[in-house]
Write an enzyme that holds these catalytic residues in place. Sequence first.
Site, PDB file in Angstrom:
ATOM      1  CB  CYS A   2       3.056  20.051 -53.895  1.00  0.00           C
ATOM      2  SG  CYS A   2       1.731  19.068 -54.624  1.00  0.00           S
ATOM      3  NE  ARG A   3      10.241  20.165 -52.214  1.00  0.00           N
ATOM      4  CZ  ARG A   3       9.930  18.933 -51.850  1.00  0.00           C
ATOM      5  NH1 ARG A   3       8.669  18.605 -51.670  1.00  0.00           N
ATOM      6  NH2 ARG A   3      10.858  18.032 -51.662  1.00  0.00           N
TER       7      ARG A   3
END
Length: 347
Positions: A2-3
């Site tokens: 994820c970011r």
Amino acid sequence: MCRFLIFKGKEPIRLSHLLTRPAHSIINQSFDSRLRLDTRRPMNGDGFGVAYYPTDAELESDGPCMFKAITPAWNNQNLETLAEKTKSGLVFAHVRASTYGSLSETNCHPFTYHSLCFMHNGGIAGFASIKRRLLAHIGDTYLNFVQGSTDSEFAFALFLDTLEKLGCDPASAAPGEFSHTSLREALVTTIGYIRDWTREARAPEPSLLNFAVTDGSTVVVSRYITSKHDEAASLHFSCGSRFVEASPGEYRMERLDRNQDVIMVASEPLTFERGDWTAVPTNSVLTIKRQTILLHPIVDEYYQQDPLYLRSPTLVENKGFMGSVPVGKSVERNVPPLQREGRLRQV
């Protein structure tokens, strides 16, 4: 893989300047893997979410606004329109590549509870082996609040339960009413529970616990791994007087004075200037109190006292949690800007 991205500014910013317009915006990061060290799974296409605190004083007490979808962030017309028409001084944004939980809006970050907002980059190792213990620990109020199935949302429920047991009612405080010490203590204690439970369960690998929480004013972010020798998932911060578009798609952090009118925290830098960004040390907590940045180490069995000790990036590179720092047309200096200008307080 994820970011996430956090923006906190003295003045509101149009969301498109964070989410859609920059060439390396968090939305572009979700599908463009050219700057990613791990290319096995180059897409963050398992949904997205953006939480933003309204600038209208009449709406401020209601907590953050939220927009989530399970469609890929780069292919959502509603997000593009919303970003062009919305301003906020405090934004949490997240693009998801699922590790736990099905593809559903309830599993998309950020998660909110009254004035509080929370998101996570990483994963709790051996989550299934500690889930029963975690459920037994959390009070009914926060256990029943959980709608999805991710380790991240259960971590948020644990944080809320911990915050209450430390004497702060998560439901009663309006945005900005929590002290930065209370939020930081609750987050570090939450990390401690997960660390101890996964160690006792003999988790097969380290947990990656990059958590972010805000009450609409103070922001607390951890960069943490249950390992003494591995790096945590990447995390960077940047600050200056303005975040501006120098040319179409290319943004930079302007520093006209020593003020920190704009502060951003991101899993992967948004600009192509190395001098714009400073890496948060592994196993530490970054706190934004008003517009001041505080850094606190998390001192436990995984703490490295030697500041020159080089942790191994292999684990997070293999898992896709280490974003490279973009290289641009020019590099200001090799010295990180906050250390150079004396605006960082390390406690």
